[in-house]
Design an enzyme around this catalytic site. Sequence first.
Site, PDB file in Angstrom:
ATOM      1  N   GLU A 109      36.485  50.763  42.161  1.00 17.41           N
ATOM      2  CA  GLU A 109      35.568  51.816  41.720  1.00 17.41           C
ATOM      3  C   GLU A 109      35.167  52.799  42.817  1.00 17.41           C
ATOM      4  O   GLU A 109      34.002  53.155  42.934  1.00 17.41           O
ATOM      5  CB  GLU A 109      34.295  51.187  41.109  1.00 17.41           C
ATOM      6  CG  GLU A 109      34.577  50.380  39.871  1.00 17.41           C
ATOM      7  CD  GLU A 109      33.358  49.619  39.364  1.00 17.41           C
ATOM      8  OE1 GLU A 109      33.237  49.511  38.134  1.00 17.41           O
ATOM      9  OE2 GLU A 109      32.550  49.120  40.151  1.00 17.41           O
TER      10      GLU A 109
HETATM   11  C1  TNX Z   1      32.653  46.188  37.585  1.00 21.20           C
HETATM   12  S1  TNX Z   1      34.745  44.563  38.612  1.00 21.20           S
HETATM   13  C2  TNX Z   1      32.532  46.047  38.956  1.00 21.20           C
HETATM   14  C3  TNX Z   1      31.283  45.583  39.531  1.00 21.20           C
HETATM   15  C4  TNX Z   1      30.220  45.411  38.485  1.00 21.20           C
HETATM   16  C5  TNX Z   1      30.809  44.777  37.259  1.00 21.20           C
HETATM   17  C6  TNX Z   1      29.797  44.450  36.206  1.00 21.20           C
HETATM   18  C7  TNX Z   1      34.626  45.314  39.801  1.00 21.20           C
HETATM   19  C8  TNX Z   1      35.659  45.032  40.722  1.00 21.20           C
HETATM   20  N1  TNX Z   1      33.588  46.155  39.848  1.00 21.20           N
HETATM   21  O1  TNX Z   1      30.841  46.457  40.532  1.00 21.20           O
HETATM   22  O2  TNX Z   1      29.221  44.614  39.025  1.00 21.20           O
HETATM   23  O3  TNX Z   1      31.777  45.620  36.728  1.00 21.20           O
HETATM   24  O4  TNX Z   1      30.335  43.722  35.156  1.00 21.20           O
END
Ligand code: TNX
Length: 554
Positions: free
Chosen positions: A360
Amino acid sequence: MHPRLRTTGLQAAAVTALLATSLALTSPAAQAADPPAPPSSGAAPSGQTAAMDVPTPAQRILPTPRSLETRKGSLTFDAASVVDVGRHPKRSTLGVADYLADFLRTPTGYDWPVVRGSKAPGRVVLRTGGPASLGTEGYRLDVGTKSVTIEARTSTGLFHGVQTLRQLMPAAVEGHQRAEGTTWSIPRVRVSDSPRYPVRGAMLDVARHFMSVDEVKAYIDAMVPLKLNTFELHLADDQGWRLEIRSWPRLATYGGALETGGTKGGYYTQEQYVDLVAYAKARHITVVPEIDLPGHTNAALSSYAELNCDGKAPAPYTGTDVGFSSLCADKDVTYRFLSDVLGEVAALTPGKYVSIGGDEAHSTTQADYTKMVDAAQKVLRQHGKRMWGWHQTASADPAKKSIAAYWGTTGSKDDIALAQEAARKGQRLVMAPADHAYLDMKYDPTFTYGQDWAAVVPVSDSYAWDPATLVAGVPSSAVAGVLAPVWTETLPDITTVELMAFPRLAGIAQIGWSPRRTHDLEPYLVQLAVQGPRWEAAGVNFYRSPEVAWHRFG
Ligand code: TNX
Protein backbone atom coordinates in the site's frame (compact mmCIF):
# COMPACT_ATOMS: atom_id res chain seq x y z
CA MET A 1 4.06 -21.10 31.81
CA HIS A 2 3.04 -17.55 32.61
CA PRO A 3 -0.36 -16.53 33.85
CA ARG A 4 -2.71 -15.48 31.09
CA LEU A 5 -3.61 -11.86 30.79
CA ARG A 6 -7.25 -10.95 30.77
CA THR A 7 -8.73 -7.58 29.97
CA THR A 8 -12.21 -6.75 31.04
CA GLY A 9 -14.71 -5.21 28.69
CA LEU A 10 -14.53 -2.07 30.78
CA GLN A 11 -10.79 -1.69 30.41
CA ALA A 12 -11.15 -2.33 26.73
CA ALA A 13 -13.83 0.32 26.49
CA ALA A 14 -11.40 2.85 27.86
CA VAL A 15 -8.86 1.94 25.22
CA THR A 16 -10.14 3.57 22.08
CA ALA A 17 -12.73 6.07 21.13
CA LEU A 18 -13.05 4.11 17.91
CA LEU A 19 -14.48 1.18 19.79
CA ALA A 20 -16.62 3.07 22.23
CA THR A 21 -19.90 2.51 20.46
CA SER A 22 -19.42 -1.13 19.65
CA LEU A 23 -18.25 -1.93 23.17
CA ALA A 24 -21.38 -0.41 24.56
CA LEU A 25 -23.18 -3.24 22.80
CA THR A 26 -21.07 -6.11 24.06
CA SER A 27 -17.74 -6.74 25.80
CA PRO A 28 -15.34 -9.38 24.42
CA ALA A 29 -16.18 -11.65 27.31
CA ALA A 30 -19.89 -11.28 26.70
CA GLN A 31 -19.46 -11.93 23.02
CA ALA A 32 -17.35 -15.00 23.61
CA ALA A 33 -19.79 -16.33 26.16
CA ASP A 34 -22.88 -16.03 23.97
CA PRO A 35 -24.73 -19.34 24.04
CA PRO A 36 -23.96 -21.19 20.83
CA ALA A 37 -26.77 -21.34 18.31
CA PRO A 38 -27.97 -24.79 17.27
CA PRO A 39 -25.06 -26.62 15.65
CA SER A 40 -25.05 -26.93 11.91
CA SER A 41 -23.09 -30.15 11.80
CA GLY A 42 -21.50 -32.92 13.76
CA ALA A 43 -24.02 -32.50 16.56
CA ALA A 44 -25.30 -35.18 18.84
CA PRO A 45 -28.92 -35.90 17.93
CA SER A 46 -31.33 -33.73 19.90
CA GLY A 47 -32.15 -35.17 23.31
CA GLN A 48 -28.57 -36.42 23.72
CA THR A 49 -26.86 -33.06 24.01
CA ALA A 50 -26.23 -33.51 27.73
CA ALA A 51 -24.20 -36.69 27.20
CA MET A 52 -20.67 -35.77 26.21
CA ASP A 53 -18.94 -37.57 23.37
CA VAL A 54 -15.42 -38.91 23.75
CA PRO A 55 -13.41 -37.63 20.80
CA THR A 56 -11.70 -40.18 18.58
CA PRO A 57 -7.95 -39.79 17.93
CA ALA A 58 -8.74 -38.44 14.45
CA GLN A 59 -10.95 -35.77 15.99
CA ARG A 60 -8.33 -34.87 18.58
CA ILE A 61 -5.30 -34.23 16.42
CA LEU A 62 -5.38 -30.82 14.70
CA PRO A 63 -3.81 -30.30 12.15
CA THR A 64 -4.78 -33.68 10.70
CA PRO A 65 -1.72 -35.94 10.46
CA ARG A 66 -0.52 -37.57 7.26
CA SER A 67 -1.30 -41.04 8.58
CA LEU A 68 -3.01 -42.35 11.69
CA GLU A 69 -3.69 -45.94 12.77
CA THR A 70 -5.71 -46.67 15.85
CA ARG A 71 -5.38 -49.80 17.96
CA LYS A 72 -7.25 -51.21 20.92
CA GLY A 73 -6.40 -50.03 24.41
CA SER A 74 -4.68 -47.10 26.01
CA LEU A 75 -1.56 -46.07 27.91
CA THR A 76 -1.89 -44.44 31.33
CA PHE A 77 0.67 -42.08 32.91
CA ASP A 78 1.15 -41.92 36.67
CA ALA A 79 3.42 -40.55 39.38
CA ALA A 80 6.24 -42.87 38.21
CA SER A 81 6.14 -41.63 34.60
CA VAL A 82 9.31 -40.20 33.10
CA VAL A 83 10.55 -38.54 29.92
CA ASP A 84 13.33 -40.75 28.55
CA VAL A 85 15.82 -39.15 26.15
CA GLY A 86 18.01 -42.25 25.66
CA ARG A 87 21.67 -42.70 26.62
CA HIS A 88 23.31 -40.03 24.46
CA PRO A 89 20.78 -37.29 23.86
CA LYS A 90 21.52 -34.22 21.79
CA ARG A 91 21.18 -30.88 23.52
CA SER A 92 18.24 -29.97 21.33
CA THR A 93 16.46 -33.21 22.31
CA LEU A 94 16.94 -32.26 25.97
CA GLY A 95 15.31 -28.92 25.19
CA VAL A 96 12.19 -30.67 23.90
CA ALA A 97 12.19 -33.06 26.88
CA ASP A 98 12.37 -30.15 29.32
CA TYR A 99 9.56 -28.36 27.53
CA LEU A 100 7.37 -31.48 27.71
CA ALA A 101 8.17 -32.24 31.36
CA ASP A 102 7.52 -28.61 32.32
CA PHE A 103 4.25 -28.63 30.44
CA LEU A 104 3.02 -31.85 32.11
CA ARG A 105 4.14 -31.19 35.69
CA THR A 106 1.52 -28.64 36.73
CA PRO A 107 -1.69 -30.26 35.47
CA THR A 108 -0.69 -33.84 36.38
CA GLY A 109 1.10 -33.03 39.64
CA TYR A 110 3.73 -35.70 38.75
CA ASP A 111 7.50 -35.11 38.77
CA TRP A 112 8.23 -36.10 35.17
CA PRO A 113 11.99 -36.42 35.59
CA VAL A 114 14.00 -36.33 32.34
CA VAL A 115 16.08 -39.53 32.40
CA ARG A 116 18.65 -41.27 30.17
CA GLY A 117 17.33 -44.76 29.63
CA SER A 118 14.44 -46.22 31.59
CA LYS A 119 12.19 -49.23 31.84
CA ALA A 120 9.51 -47.40 33.85
CA PRO A 121 6.01 -48.14 32.63
CA GLY A 122 4.14 -45.08 31.40
CA ARG A 123 7.20 -43.37 29.96
CA VAL A 124 7.57 -40.97 27.06
CA VAL A 125 10.59 -41.83 24.91
CA LEU A 126 12.08 -39.12 22.68
CA ARG A 127 14.42 -40.48 20.05
CA THR A 128 16.30 -39.03 17.10
CA GLY A 129 15.96 -41.11 13.96
CA GLY A 130 13.35 -42.36 11.54
CA PRO A 131 13.24 -42.39 7.74
CA ALA A 132 14.50 -39.48 5.63
CA SER A 133 10.93 -38.99 4.44
CA LEU A 134 10.11 -37.40 7.80
CA GLY A 135 12.13 -34.40 6.66
CA THR A 136 13.08 -31.53 8.95
CA GLU A 137 9.71 -31.24 10.70
CA GLY A 138 8.14 -34.71 10.54
CA TYR A 139 7.81 -37.24 13.37
CA ARG A 140 6.47 -40.66 14.22
CA LEU A 141 4.53 -41.34 17.37
CA ASP A 142 3.78 -44.85 18.58
CA VAL A 143 1.71 -45.52 21.69
CA GLY A 144 2.45 -48.96 23.14
CA THR A 145 1.10 -50.52 26.32
CA LYS A 146 4.10 -49.43 28.43
CA SER A 147 5.48 -46.39 26.66
CA VAL A 148 4.94 -43.87 23.93
CA THR A 149 7.83 -43.29 21.55
CA ILE A 150 8.24 -40.11 19.54
CA GLU A 151 10.88 -40.32 16.85
CA ALA A 152 12.10 -37.57 14.51
CA ARG A 153 15.19 -36.54 12.58
CA THR A 154 15.28 -33.11 14.22
CA SER A 155 14.29 -31.56 17.52
CA THR A 156 11.61 -29.61 15.63
CA GLY A 157 10.06 -32.89 14.52
CA LEU A 158 10.19 -34.13 18.11
CA PHE A 159 8.55 -30.92 19.26
CA HIS A 160 5.69 -31.36 16.78
CA GLY A 161 5.31 -34.97 17.96
CA VAL A 162 5.06 -33.68 21.52
CA GLN A 163 2.18 -31.44 20.41
CA THR A 164 0.36 -34.47 19.03
CA LEU A 165 0.93 -36.31 22.32
CA ARG A 166 -0.47 -33.28 24.14
CA GLN A 167 -3.63 -33.34 22.02
CA LEU A 168 -4.13 -37.03 22.79
CA MET A 169 -4.22 -36.24 26.51
CA PRO A 170 -7.36 -35.06 28.36
CA ALA A 171 -8.24 -31.35 27.97
CA ALA A 172 -7.27 -30.70 31.59
CA VAL A 173 -3.63 -31.01 30.53
CA GLU A 174 -4.00 -27.49 29.09
CA GLY A 175 -4.88 -25.99 32.48
CA HIS A 176 -2.62 -23.90 34.66
CA GLN A 177 -3.40 -25.76 37.83
CA ARG A 178 -3.31 -29.33 39.05
CA ALA A 179 -6.30 -31.33 37.76
CA GLU A 180 -6.87 -33.80 40.62
CA GLY A 181 -8.75 -36.94 39.78
CA THR A 182 -7.98 -36.91 36.05
CA THR A 183 -6.90 -40.23 34.55
CA TRP A 184 -3.96 -39.32 32.32
CA SER A 185 -4.57 -41.85 29.56
CA ILE A 186 -3.93 -41.65 25.85
CA PRO A 187 -5.39 -43.92 23.18
CA ARG A 188 -3.12 -46.39 21.42
CA VAL A 189 -2.33 -44.90 18.05
CA ARG A 190 0.47 -44.88 15.53
CA VAL A 191 1.03 -41.57 13.76
CA SER A 192 3.40 -40.76 10.92
CA ASP A 193 3.34 -37.10 10.07
CA SER A 194 5.07 -34.27 8.24
CA PRO A 195 3.89 -30.89 6.92
CA ARG A 196 2.61 -30.07 3.46
CA TYR A 197 4.36 -26.65 3.40
CA PRO A 198 7.56 -25.41 5.05
CA VAL A 199 6.11 -22.03 6.05
CA ARG A 200 3.06 -21.94 8.32
CA GLY A 201 2.73 -18.53 9.84
CA ALA A 202 0.74 -16.14 11.95
CA MET A 203 1.23 -12.37 11.85
CA LEU A 204 0.40 -9.98 14.66
CA ASP A 205 0.13 -6.21 14.21
CA VAL A 206 1.49 -4.62 17.39
CA ALA A 207 1.79 -1.24 15.64
CA ARG A 208 -1.91 -0.29 15.46
CA HIS A 209 -2.45 -1.44 19.04
CA PHE A 210 0.57 -2.19 21.16
CA MET A 211 0.65 -5.58 22.90
CA SER A 212 2.93 -6.23 25.88
CA VAL A 213 5.67 -8.88 25.82
CA ASP A 214 3.49 -11.17 27.96
CA GLU A 215 0.53 -10.74 25.63
CA VAL A 216 2.66 -11.62 22.61
CA LYS A 217 4.06 -14.65 24.45
CA ALA A 218 0.50 -15.78 25.16
CA TYR A 219 -0.26 -15.60 21.44
CA ILE A 220 2.90 -17.57 20.63
CA ASP A 221 1.86 -20.23 23.15
CA ALA A 222 -1.54 -20.50 21.49
CA MET A 223 0.19 -21.03 18.09
CA VAL A 224 2.31 -23.92 19.37
CA PRO A 225 -0.16 -26.85 19.38
CA LEU A 226 -1.20 -25.95 15.83
CA LYS A 227 2.35 -26.72 14.64
CA LEU A 228 2.79 -23.21 13.23
CA ASN A 229 6.47 -22.37 12.75
CA THR A 230 6.65 -18.72 11.67
CA PHE A 231 5.60 -15.58 13.52
CA GLU A 232 5.68 -12.26 11.69
CA LEU A 233 5.69 -9.34 14.07
CA HIS A 234 4.41 -6.15 12.42
CA LEU A 235 6.56 -3.68 14.35
CA ALA A 236 6.14 -0.38 12.52
CA ASP A 237 3.25 1.37 10.84
CA ASP A 238 1.71 4.83 10.58
CA GLN A 239 0.25 4.62 14.10
CA GLY A 240 3.30 3.42 15.97
CA TRP A 241 6.93 2.28 16.01
CA ARG A 242 7.38 -0.60 18.44
CA LEU A 243 11.08 -1.52 18.54
CA GLU A 244 13.93 0.38 20.12
CA ILE A 245 16.46 1.43 17.45
CA ARG A 246 19.60 2.71 19.13
CA SER A 247 20.83 4.81 16.22
CA TRP A 248 17.41 6.49 15.84
CA PRO A 249 16.06 6.57 19.40
CA ARG A 250 13.07 8.85 18.79
CA LEU A 251 11.45 6.18 16.59
CA ALA A 252 10.45 4.27 19.71
CA THR A 253 10.28 6.99 22.35
CA TYR A 254 8.28 9.44 20.22
CA GLY A 255 6.98 7.30 17.34
CA GLY A 256 5.90 4.56 19.74
CA ALA A 257 4.13 6.79 22.25
CA LEU A 258 0.60 6.41 20.88
CA GLU A 259 -1.61 3.88 19.12
CA THR A 260 -4.85 3.83 17.12
CA GLY A 261 -7.52 5.88 18.85
CA GLY A 262 -4.92 8.09 20.56
CA THR A 263 -4.35 5.90 23.61
CA LYS A 264 -0.94 5.21 25.09
CA GLY A 265 1.23 2.94 22.95
CA GLY A 266 4.57 1.45 23.85
CA TYR A 267 7.61 -0.28 22.40
CA TYR A 268 9.93 -3.20 23.03
CA THR A 269 13.46 -2.53 24.19
CA GLN A 270 16.04 -4.51 22.25
CA GLU A 271 16.41 -6.81 25.28
CA GLN A 272 12.66 -7.45 25.31
CA TYR A 273 12.66 -8.17 21.58
CA VAL A 274 15.58 -10.57 21.94
CA ASP A 275 13.73 -12.30 24.79
CA LEU A 276 10.57 -12.64 22.66
CA VAL A 277 12.52 -14.08 19.75
CA ALA A 278 14.19 -16.59 22.10
CA TYR A 279 10.82 -17.50 23.63
CA ALA A 280 9.47 -18.26 20.16
CA LYS A 281 12.64 -20.16 19.19
CA ALA A 282 12.32 -22.40 22.26
CA ARG A 283 8.91 -23.30 20.80
CA HIS A 284 10.39 -23.93 17.34
CA ILE A 285 8.84 -20.78 15.94
CA THR A 286 10.91 -18.33 13.89
CA VAL A 287 10.19 -14.64 14.30
CA VAL A 288 10.09 -12.53 11.13
CA PRO A 289 10.23 -8.88 12.20
CA GLU A 290 8.43 -6.47 9.89
CA ILE A 291 9.43 -2.85 9.40
CA ASP A 292 6.87 -1.65 6.88
CA LEU A 293 8.21 0.73 4.21
CA PRO A 294 8.27 2.94 2.15
CA GLY A 295 4.58 3.55 2.97
CA HIS A 296 3.04 2.96 6.41
CA THR A 297 5.80 5.15 7.82
CA ASN A 298 4.08 8.09 9.50
CA ALA A 299 5.42 7.09 12.93
CA ALA A 300 8.99 7.37 11.60
CA LEU A 301 8.27 10.53 9.59
CA SER A 302 6.75 12.23 12.62
CA SER A 303 9.75 11.27 14.78
CA TYR A 304 12.41 12.74 12.46
CA ALA A 305 11.65 15.81 10.34
CA GLU A 306 14.67 15.19 8.09
CA LEU A 307 13.10 11.99 6.73
CA ASN A 308 10.37 14.05 5.03
CA CYS A 309 10.84 15.42 1.51
CA ASP A 310 9.69 18.85 2.74
CA GLY A 311 11.72 18.62 5.96
CA LYS A 312 8.60 18.99 8.10
CA ALA A 313 7.52 16.33 10.60
CA PRO A 314 3.84 15.45 10.33
CA ALA A 315 1.76 15.03 13.49
CA PRO A 316 1.49 11.55 14.98
CA TYR A 317 -1.35 9.62 13.34
CA THR A 318 -3.93 7.68 15.33
CA GLY A 319 -6.63 7.05 12.72
CA THR A 320 -7.17 4.00 10.51
CA ASP A 321 -6.46 5.23 6.97
CA VAL A 322 -3.72 3.62 4.91
CA GLY A 323 -1.57 4.70 1.98
CA PHE A 324 -0.86 8.35 2.84
CA SER A 325 2.75 8.26 4.06
CA SER A 326 6.04 7.67 2.25
CA LEU A 327 9.74 7.80 2.89
CA CYS A 328 11.56 10.23 0.57
CA ALA A 329 13.43 8.49 -2.24
CA ASP A 330 15.43 11.60 -3.15
CA LYS A 331 17.17 12.14 0.16
CA ASP A 332 20.44 10.52 1.21
CA VAL A 333 19.27 10.40 4.80
CA THR A 334 16.59 7.89 3.75
CA TYR A 335 19.27 5.38 2.79
CA ARG A 336 21.22 5.97 5.99
CA PHE A 337 17.96 5.39 7.86
CA LEU A 338 17.31 2.11 5.99
CA SER A 339 20.84 0.93 6.57
CA ASP A 340 20.84 1.79 10.30
CA VAL A 341 17.38 0.49 11.10
CA LEU A 342 17.45 -2.71 9.07
CA GLY A 343 21.04 -3.31 10.20
CA GLU A 344 19.99 -3.24 13.85
CA VAL A 345 16.90 -5.36 13.23
CA ALA A 346 18.92 -7.94 11.26
CA ALA A 347 21.56 -8.10 13.99
CA LEU A 348 18.91 -8.85 16.63
CA THR A 349 17.14 -11.49 14.54
CA PRO A 350 18.49 -15.04 14.17
CA GLY A 351 15.95 -16.08 11.48
CA LYS A 352 16.89 -15.78 7.83
CA TYR A 353 14.05 -13.39 6.90
CA VAL A 354 13.34 -9.77 7.72
CA SER A 355 10.16 -8.23 6.31
CA ILE A 356 10.20 -4.79 4.77
CA GLY A 357 6.43 -4.80 4.22
CA GLY A 358 6.16 -2.92 0.96
CA ASP A 359 2.35 -2.85 0.83
CA GLU A 360 0.00 0.00 0.00
CA ALA A 361 2.67 2.54 -0.93
CA HIS A 362 -0.02 4.66 -2.58
CA SER A 363 1.91 7.90 -2.01
CA THR A 364 5.13 6.65 -3.62
CA THR A 365 5.81 6.59 -7.37
CA GLN A 366 6.75 3.20 -8.84
CA ALA A 367 10.28 4.42 -9.58
CA ASP A 368 10.76 5.65 -6.01
CA TYR A 369 9.21 2.47 -4.63
CA THR A 370 11.59 0.28 -6.62
CA LYS A 371 14.58 2.38 -5.57
CA MET A 372 13.78 2.18 -1.84
CA VAL A 373 12.71 -1.48 -1.76
CA ASP A 374 15.86 -2.44 -3.65
CA ALA A 375 17.99 -0.42 -1.24
CA ALA A 376 16.31 -2.13 1.72
CA GLN A 377 16.87 -5.52 0.17
CA LYS A 378 20.54 -4.73 -0.37
CA VAL A 379 20.98 -3.84 3.30
CA LEU A 380 19.38 -7.14 4.30
CA ARG A 381 21.63 -9.06 1.94
CA GLN A 382 24.69 -7.37 3.46
CA HIS A 383 23.53 -8.66 6.83
CA GLY A 384 22.99 -12.18 5.52
CA LYS A 385 19.19 -11.94 5.49
CA ARG A 386 16.59 -12.55 2.82
CA MET A 387 13.79 -10.14 2.09
CA TRP A 388 10.24 -10.96 3.12
CA GLY A 389 7.55 -8.58 1.91
CA TRP A 390 3.96 -8.32 0.73
CA HIS A 391 3.27 -9.25 -2.88
CA GLN A 392 3.71 -5.65 -4.05
CA THR A 393 7.48 -6.19 -3.65
CA ALA A 394 7.28 -8.20 -6.89
CA SER A 395 7.05 -4.87 -8.74
CA ALA A 396 10.57 -3.94 -7.55
CA ASP A 397 13.58 -6.16 -8.19
CA PRO A 398 13.18 -8.94 -5.63
CA ALA A 399 15.93 -11.52 -5.31
CA LYS A 400 15.14 -15.16 -6.03
CA LYS A 401 13.89 -17.00 -2.96
CA SER A 402 12.75 -13.83 -1.25
CA ILE A 403 9.22 -14.18 0.13
CA ALA A 404 6.17 -12.47 -1.33
CA ALA A 405 3.18 -12.74 1.00
CA TYR A 406 0.05 -12.69 -1.14
CA TRP A 407 -2.88 -10.88 0.47
CA GLY A 408 -5.13 -10.36 -2.56
CA THR A 409 -8.75 -11.35 -2.64
CA THR A 410 -10.48 -13.69 -5.07
CA GLY A 411 -10.63 -12.08 -8.50
CA SER A 412 -8.46 -9.02 -7.68
CA LYS A 413 -6.72 -8.74 -11.07
CA ASP A 414 -3.84 -6.44 -10.11
CA ASP A 415 -2.90 -8.57 -7.14
CA ILE A 416 -3.06 -11.75 -9.19
CA ALA A 417 -0.79 -10.20 -11.83
CA LEU A 418 1.72 -9.27 -9.13
CA ALA A 419 1.60 -12.78 -7.65
CA GLN A 420 2.37 -14.17 -11.11
CA GLU A 421 5.20 -11.67 -11.49
CA ALA A 422 6.57 -12.75 -8.09
CA ALA A 423 6.62 -16.39 -9.20
CA ARG A 424 8.24 -15.45 -12.52
CA LYS A 425 10.96 -13.54 -10.70
CA GLY A 426 11.68 -16.55 -8.49
CA GLN A 427 10.05 -15.31 -5.29
CA ARG A 428 8.38 -17.87 -3.04
CA LEU A 429 4.77 -17.11 -2.24
CA VAL A 430 3.24 -17.37 1.16
CA MET A 431 -0.53 -17.31 0.82
CA ALA A 432 -2.52 -14.96 3.06
CA PRO A 433 -5.67 -14.33 0.98
CA ALA A 434 -7.49 -11.49 2.76
CA ASP A 435 -10.93 -12.96 2.10
CA HIS A 436 -9.98 -16.25 3.80
CA ALA A 437 -6.87 -15.84 5.97
CA TYR A 438 -7.20 -12.30 7.38
CA LEU A 439 -8.21 -12.96 10.94
CA ASP A 440 -9.23 -9.33 11.48
CA MET A 441 -12.19 -9.82 9.12
CA LYS A 442 -15.55 -10.09 10.89
CA TYR A 443 -17.10 -13.54 11.37
CA ASP A 444 -20.52 -12.17 10.48
CA PRO A 445 -21.80 -8.75 9.38
CA THR A 446 -22.88 -7.72 12.88
CA PHE A 447 -19.73 -8.85 14.69
CA THR A 448 -18.48 -6.22 17.15
CA TYR A 449 -14.83 -6.37 16.17
CA GLY A 450 -12.92 -6.48 12.95
CA GLN A 451 -13.21 -5.09 9.44
CA ASP A 452 -15.05 -6.30 6.35
CA TRP A 453 -13.26 -4.62 3.44
CA ALA A 454 -12.05 -7.97 2.07
CA ALA A 455 -15.02 -10.10 3.10
CA VAL A 456 -17.03 -11.29 6.03
CA VAL A 457 -15.27 -14.56 6.88
CA PRO A 458 -17.16 -17.22 8.83
CA VAL A 459 -15.19 -20.20 10.10
CA SER A 460 -16.16 -22.32 7.09
CA ASP A 461 -14.90 -19.69 4.59
CA SER A 462 -11.57 -19.32 6.35
CA TYR A 463 -11.09 -23.05 5.68
CA ALA A 464 -12.42 -23.02 2.09
CA TRP A 465 -9.28 -22.54 0.00
CA ASP A 466 -6.19 -24.29 -1.26
CA PRO A 467 -2.79 -22.55 -1.42
CA ALA A 468 -1.75 -24.65 -4.43
CA THR A 469 -4.58 -23.45 -6.66
CA LEU A 470 -5.44 -20.11 -5.08
CA VAL A 471 -3.86 -17.94 -7.76
CA ALA A 472 -4.08 -19.07 -11.38
CA GLY A 473 -0.72 -18.86 -13.08
CA VAL A 474 1.29 -19.36 -9.89
CA PRO A 475 2.72 -22.88 -10.05
CA SER A 476 2.30 -24.88 -6.86
CA SER A 477 6.11 -25.25 -6.76
CA ALA A 478 6.32 -21.49 -6.05
CA VAL A 479 4.10 -21.75 -2.98
CA ALA A 480 6.05 -21.91 0.28
CA GLY A 481 3.12 -21.89 2.66
CA VAL A 482 0.39 -19.97 4.42
CA LEU A 483 0.14 -16.91 6.65
CA ALA A 484 -2.73 -15.72 8.85
CA PRO A 485 -2.42 -12.02 9.74
CA VAL A 486 -4.25 -10.20 12.52
CA TRP A 487 -4.36 -6.45 11.89
CA THR A 488 -5.33 -4.59 15.01
CA GLU A 489 -6.98 -1.31 14.02
CA THR A 490 -10.16 -2.50 15.81
CA LEU A 491 -8.53 -4.85 18.33
CA PRO A 492 -7.34 -3.16 21.53
CA ASP A 493 -5.79 -6.12 23.33
CA ILE A 494 -4.82 -9.77 23.16
CA THR A 495 -8.26 -10.93 24.34
CA THR A 496 -9.92 -9.46 21.26
CA VAL A 497 -7.03 -10.63 19.05
CA GLU A 498 -7.64 -14.17 20.29
CA LEU A 499 -11.39 -13.83 19.74
CA MET A 500 -10.70 -13.09 16.06
CA ALA A 501 -7.90 -15.65 15.67
CA PHE A 502 -9.55 -18.64 17.31
CA PRO A 503 -10.87 -20.85 15.94
CA ARG A 504 -9.96 -19.62 12.42
CA LEU A 505 -6.18 -19.77 12.94
CA ALA A 506 -6.55 -23.53 13.48
CA GLY A 507 -8.00 -23.87 9.97
CA ILE A 508 -5.14 -21.95 8.35
CA ALA A 509 -2.67 -24.10 10.28
CA GLN A 510 -4.43 -27.23 9.04
CA ILE A 511 -4.41 -25.98 5.44
CA GLY A 512 -0.66 -25.39 5.76
CA TRP A 513 0.19 -28.69 7.45
CA SER A 514 -2.21 -31.42 6.36
CA PRO A 515 -2.28 -33.28 3.03
CA ARG A 516 -4.88 -31.86 0.67
CA ARG A 517 -6.67 -35.22 0.49
CA THR A 518 -7.63 -34.83 4.16
CA HIS A 519 -9.31 -31.44 3.60
CA ASP A 520 -12.97 -31.78 4.57
CA LEU A 521 -15.18 -29.18 6.28
CA GLU A 522 -17.47 -31.47 8.33
CA PRO A 523 -14.75 -33.36 10.22
CA TYR A 524 -12.80 -30.10 10.56
CA LEU A 525 -15.72 -28.50 12.42
CA VAL A 526 -15.73 -31.50 14.79
CA GLN A 527 -11.96 -31.13 15.32
CA LEU A 528 -12.65 -27.53 16.35
CA ALA A 529 -15.34 -28.61 18.81
CA VAL A 530 -12.72 -30.85 20.47
CA GLN A 531 -10.40 -27.85 20.83
CA GLY A 532 -13.07 -25.77 22.62
CA PRO A 533 -12.56 -27.20 26.13
CA ARG A 534 -8.81 -27.17 25.57
CA TRP A 535 -8.75 -23.44 24.74
CA GLU A 536 -11.00 -22.85 27.73
CA ALA A 537 -8.61 -24.72 30.03
CA ALA A 538 -5.61 -22.87 28.57
CA GLY A 539 -7.31 -19.47 28.90
CA VAL A 540 -7.28 -18.77 25.17
CA ASN A 541 -10.26 -16.65 24.17
CA PHE A 542 -12.17 -17.90 21.12
CA TYR A 543 -15.36 -17.22 19.24
CA ARG A 544 -18.13 -19.76 19.84
CA SER A 545 -19.09 -19.70 16.18
CA PRO A 546 -22.57 -21.16 15.58
CA GLU A 547 -21.01 -23.29 12.82
CA VAL A 548 -19.36 -25.50 15.46
CA ALA A 549 -21.13 -27.92 17.86
CA TRP A 550 -19.09 -26.72 20.86
CA HIS A 551 -21.23 -28.44 23.49
CA ARG A 552 -20.43 -31.87 22.10
CA PHE A 553 -17.19 -32.44 23.99
CA GLY A 554 -17.80 -30.24 27.01
C1 TNX B 1 -4.47 -4.05 4.56
S1 TNX B 1 -2.70 -6.22 4.12
C2 TNX B 1 -3.22 -3.76 5.06
C3 TNX B 1 -3.06 -3.34 6.44
C4 TNX B 1 -4.39 -3.17 7.12
C5 TNX B 1 -5.30 -4.30 6.74
C6 TNX B 1 -6.61 -4.29 7.47
C7 TNX B 1 -1.67 -5.26 4.05
C8 TNX B 1 -0.44 -5.80 3.63
N1 TNX B 1 -2.03 -4.01 4.39
O1 TNX B 1 -2.33 -2.14 6.51
O2 TNX B 1 -4.16 -3.16 8.49
O3 TNX B 1 -5.53 -4.26 5.37
O4 TNX B 1 -7.36 -5.43 7.23
